[in-house]
Design an enzyme around this catalytic site. Structure first.
Site, PDB file in Angstrom:
ATOM      1  N   CYS A  97       0.825  -1.217   0.000  1.00  0.00           N
ATOM      2  CA  CYS A  97       0.000   0.000   0.000  1.00  0.00           C
ATOM      3  C   CYS A  97       0.857   1.265   0.000  1.00  0.00           C
ATOM      4  CB  CYS A  97      -0.870   0.038   1.237  1.00  0.00           C
ATOM      5  SG  CYS A  97      -1.762  -1.476   1.583  1.00  0.00           S
ATOM      6  N   ARG A 147       4.649   0.468  -6.160  1.00  0.00           N
ATOM      7  CA  ARG A 147       4.688  -0.417  -4.994  1.00  0.00           C
ATOM      8  C   ARG A 147       3.730  -1.593  -5.127  1.00  0.00           C
ATOM      9  NH1 ARG A 147       6.538   2.576  -0.161  1.00  0.00           N
ATOM     10  NH2 ARG A 147       5.199   1.277   1.105  1.00  0.00           N
ATOM     11  N   TRP A 160      -3.153  -2.536  -1.300  1.00  0.00           N
ATOM     12  CA  TRP A 160      -2.794  -3.892  -1.732  1.00  0.00           C
ATOM     13  C   TRP A 160      -3.492  -4.802  -0.727  1.00  0.00           C
ATOM     14  CZ3 TRP A 160       0.010  -8.202   0.030  1.00  0.00           C
ATOM     15  CH2 TRP A 160       0.474  -9.068  -0.959  1.00  0.00           C
ATOM     16  N   ASN A 198      -1.267   1.497   6.186  1.00  0.00           N
ATOM     17  CA  ASN A 198      -0.427   0.421   5.630  1.00  0.00           C
ATOM     18  C   ASN A 198      -0.076  -0.504   6.779  1.00  0.00           C
ATOM     19  OD1 ASN A 198      -0.460   1.894   3.320  1.00  0.00           O
ATOM     20  ND2 ASN A 198       1.741   2.346   3.277  1.00  0.00           N
ATOM     21  N   GLY A 199      -0.100  -1.799   6.542  1.00  0.00           N
ATOM     22  CA  GLY A 199       0.247  -2.748   7.596  1.00  0.00           C
ATOM     23  C   GLY A 199      -0.948  -3.614   7.968  1.00  0.00           C
ATOM     24  N   GLU A 227      18.178 -16.593  -9.311  1.00  0.00           N
ATOM     25  CA  GLU A 227      17.704 -15.250  -9.632  1.00  0.00           C
ATOM     26  C   GLU A 227      17.122 -15.200 -11.056  1.00  0.00           C
ATOM     27  OE1 GLU A 227      16.915 -12.851  -8.003  1.00  0.00           O
ATOM     28  OE2 GLU A 227      16.924 -11.108  -9.310  1.00  0.00           O
ATOM     29  N   LYS A 233      13.334 -14.060 -11.882  1.00  0.00           N
ATOM     30  CA  LYS A 233      13.034 -12.948 -12.795  1.00  0.00           C
ATOM     31  C   LYS A 233      12.011 -13.396 -13.823  1.00  0.00           C
ATOM     32  CE  LYS A 233      14.023 -10.091 -11.239  1.00  0.00           C
ATOM     33  NZ  LYS A 233      14.689  -9.973  -9.986  1.00  0.00           N
ATOM     34  N   GLU A 271       8.443 -14.207 -12.230  1.00  0.00           N
ATOM     35  CA  GLU A 271       7.664 -13.112 -11.641  1.00  0.00           C
ATOM     36  C   GLU A 271       7.105 -12.164 -12.681  1.00  0.00           C
ATOM     37  OE1 GLU A 271       9.668 -10.422  -8.920  1.00  0.00           O
ATOM     38  OE2 GLU A 271      11.552 -10.676  -9.975  1.00  0.00           O
ATOM     39  N   HIS A 303      18.642 -36.598  -9.499  1.00  0.00           N
ATOM     40  CA  HIS A 303      18.056 -37.131  -8.266  1.00  0.00           C
ATOM     41  C   HIS A 303      16.551 -36.893  -8.236  1.00  0.00           C
ATOM     42  CE1 HIS A 303      22.006 -38.095  -6.837  1.00  0.00           C
ATOM     43  NE2 HIS A 303      22.410 -36.882  -7.172  1.00  0.00           N
ATOM     44  N   LYS A 320       6.300  -3.965  -4.532  1.00  0.00           N
ATOM     45  CA  LYS A 320       7.723  -3.647  -4.532  1.00  0.00           C
ATOM     46  C   LYS A 320       8.322  -3.782  -3.140  1.00  0.00           C
ATOM     47  CE  LYS A 320      11.602  -2.114  -6.225  1.00  0.00           C
ATOM     48  NZ  LYS A 320      12.401  -3.161  -6.912  1.00  0.00           N
TER      49      LYS A 320
END
Ligand code: F6R
Length: 610
Positions: free
Chosen positions: A2, A27, A76, A102-103, A482, A486, A489, A505, A605
């Site tokens: 948020c 964000r 969010w 936010n939170g 990584e 990338k 996502e 394996h 973000k």
């Protein structure tokens, strides 16, 4: 996550709030809203599910909402679906108090039952509405007094912006475990969850601390500590340009930020090398301190965790000190073996990731010394660490990190060389060679970026695959993690990274005709072994893209379908070069699949909830 912005001054607030919110769009959010007070119209609340543009259209860019004081929010969703009712601001029953948050309010269920028993009727599913209703419950003509009463009752993490129609000359800001800053102006004041929302208007800011409560009026700000005592806050000057947070002609922030990697690397490395020596002015750790350390813990999430994975190979090789790399979200719950002989390396771009913050606090409680690697100046992780080394990557706006990842690695290289020198683990010759090679890194990154069309071409061949495996050994494996993140996502293609020796394996059963395998073969020592793994997957029908150093390109090309090369450099620094083609590959694939590259679905973000 948020975003919050607040404004109080003489100009019309709504257009400024919308502009601020647009700077926070990166964000990640799913709905947005405004609450603006006007003497004639009272407290006006407009909110809408979807992009900020919906809110702009509803308010004619803010013009339809008069008033010079108000709050804006991008939400969010955590508690309750993303819809108009659950969007913020949340308003009290009488409509006189509005809150953005936010939170998470952890005890909201209990507080909701308490208020319902008193006859309060809730209109949303959010935890935030509890704060608005509770404020009204306690309000008896003094907003600040009601705020402190509410703070005694709520538990969890929160950054709050509060307005009350009965006290239209003030905005209240509250911070606990969720970032909030103040922006000081001439005749106006602002609050925001991050400086990008205010720097168009002011560069004088203050990073609020946990427990702070601020009262903003057009003429100034008064901050109180958690006990209600007035306090003086230190001001900071933001010195980066607004253009750093704009696309500057590029179609996407992600691409712009990849192209900025050589500069970000140079800015992070160059000022820390003087007369052939790594000089970390900000670091207070001495040789004696280091000699007293029996292990390092690396604490991080996501891509920062992947930097930690690469760092383990680098630090253990050079320092011969055991390095544990732990996901921050697991650290607190795994009874880590931490003592005053532990150095906790905390890696975070935003400096606000709640899991990382909580884990580092736990490490501190257990006695560890905290050294953080952070990009956002003044962020909570930076401020709570014993030492901080900043990555000078500049603002990173795309949700998928690129230049911050590369600069985090650069700081690891600097640290590794510096610590190895302090401990006498490397001789002067090796030290000199490492420093020289490190200084070549920005230029070599630049060389790779001259050939983006080659990667674009490979992306055009492979963008339709729906399953991709990244394989590598040693540091190549860490970089593969990584590369895989990338790709998944931003392009939504399922992908996995494996240590190449692990394939047989179990995972190799997934390789069939046309499965795409990205073979990372830059670690020259293990090139031949990796090629054996390439043969194994080719024999089962995989299409293979290979990446190796220039010196091994020919050998690679003989075995894979598409061979890419990166410049030769000291192996320790390879991850920073090898990751670039993978970032570009993910970018082009996502572009060709029509994905929302800078704002991938469901992602934020800065992850400020557990
Ligand atoms: C992926 C990405 C995330 C972050 C993670 C940690 O591209 O950006 O995985 O790396 O959320 O964030 P920071 O580094 O801000 O703590």
């Amino acid at each position: 996550m948020c975003g919050i912005v607040g404004f109080i001054g003489r100009e019309q607030a709504a257009p400024i709030l919308l502009e601020g919110l647009s700077r926070l769009e990166y964000r990640g959010y799913d709905s947005a809203g405004l609450a603006v007070y006007d003497r004639e119209k009272g407290l006006q609340v407009v909110k809408a599910k979807g992009r900020l543009q919906v809110l702009r259209d509803l308010t004619d860019g803010g013009a339809k909402v008069p008033g010079t004081m108000g709050l804006g929010h991008t939400r969010w969703a955590t508690h309750g679906a993303p819809n108009d009712e659950n969007a913020h601001p949340q308003v009290s029953q009488s409509g006189r108090i509005a809150v953005v948050h936010n939170g998470i309010i952890e005890n909201y269920g209990e507080l909701k039952s308490f208020l319902e028993a008193k006859g309060v009727v809730f209109t949303s599913e959010t935890d935030t509405e509890v704060v608005a209703q509770l404020l009204e419950f306690y309000y008896a003509g003094d907003l600040l007094d009601a705020v402190f009463k509410v703070l005694h009752r709520i538990e969890g993490a929160y950054a709050l912006g509060i307005v009350c129609a009965d006290e239209p000359d003030k905005l209240v800001a509250v911070r606990k475990d969720s970032p909030l800053i103040l922006g000081y102006g001439e005749g106006f004041q602002m609050l925001a969850s991050d400086v990008t929302a205010v720097i168009q208007y002011t560069r004088e800011v203050c990073y609020l601390d946990d427990g702070d409560v601020a009262v903003l009026t057009p003429g100034g700000v008064q901050v109180y500590d958690s006990l209600g005592q007035p306090e003086e806050k230190e001001r900071s000057h933001v010195d980066w340009e607004i253009s750093a947070a704009e696309k500057g002609g590029y179609e996407h922030f992600m691409f712009k930020e990849i192209m900025e990697e050589p500069k970000a690397l140079k800015d992070t490395i160059s000022p820390r090398i003087r007369d052939g020596k790594v000089v970390l002015d900000d670091l207070t750790i001495t040789r004696e301190d280091l000699e007293g350390m029996d292990r390092f813990y690396i604490i991080a999430c996501g891509s920062s965790y992947h930097v930690g994975m690469a760092a383990k190979y680098i630090l253990e090789r050079l320092l011969r000190i055991p390095v544990e790399v732990t996901l921050a979200s697991e650290f607190r719950y795994c009874r880590p073996i931490v003592s005053e002989h532990t150095l906790a390396l905390v890696i975070s771009q935003s400096g606000e990731t709640i899991d990382t913050l909580a884990a580092m606090r736990e490490a501190k409680r257990l006695g560890a010394r905290l050294l953080s690697i952070v990009n956002v100046v003044g962020s909570t992780i930076a401020r709570e660490s014993d030492d901080v080394l900043y990555t000078w990557a500049g603002p990173e706006i795309a949700v998928a990190t690129t230049k911050a990842y590369s600069t985090q690695l650069a700081v690891i290289y600097l640290l590794a060389i510096h610590f190895a020198g302090l401990l006498g683990r490397i001789g002067p010759e090796e030290y000199r060679e490492l420093v020289e090679q490190l200084q070549l890194l920005p230029g070599k990154a630049e060389e790779i970026l001259k050939h983006t069309e080659e990667i674009q071409y490979y992306a055009s061949i492979y963008f339709n695959h729906d399953s991709v495996f990244f394989i590598g050994r040693n540091i190549d494996y860490a970089v593969g993690l990584e590369g895989s993140l990338k790709l998944k996502e931003i392009s939504y293609i399922h992908s996995e990274a494996y240590a190449a020796g692990e394939l047989k394996h179990g995972t190799i059963s997934l390789i069939e005709d046309g499965t795409l395998v990205v073979a990372l073969a830059s670690w020259n020592e293990l090139f031949d072994k990796l090629m054996s793994n390439v043969k194994e997957v080719k024999a089962r029908g995989a299409d293979v893209i290979g990446i190796a150093t220039e010196s091994h390109k020919a050998a690679l090309a003989a075995l894979v379908d598409s061979a890419l090369s990166i410049p030769d450099i000291h192996p320790m620094f390879l991850p920073s070069l090898e990751v670039i083609p993978m970032q570009l590959f993910a970018y082009y694939v996502a572009l060709m699949r029509g994905c929302d590259i800078d704002k991938p679905r469901n992602l934020a973000k800065s992850v400020t909830v557990e």
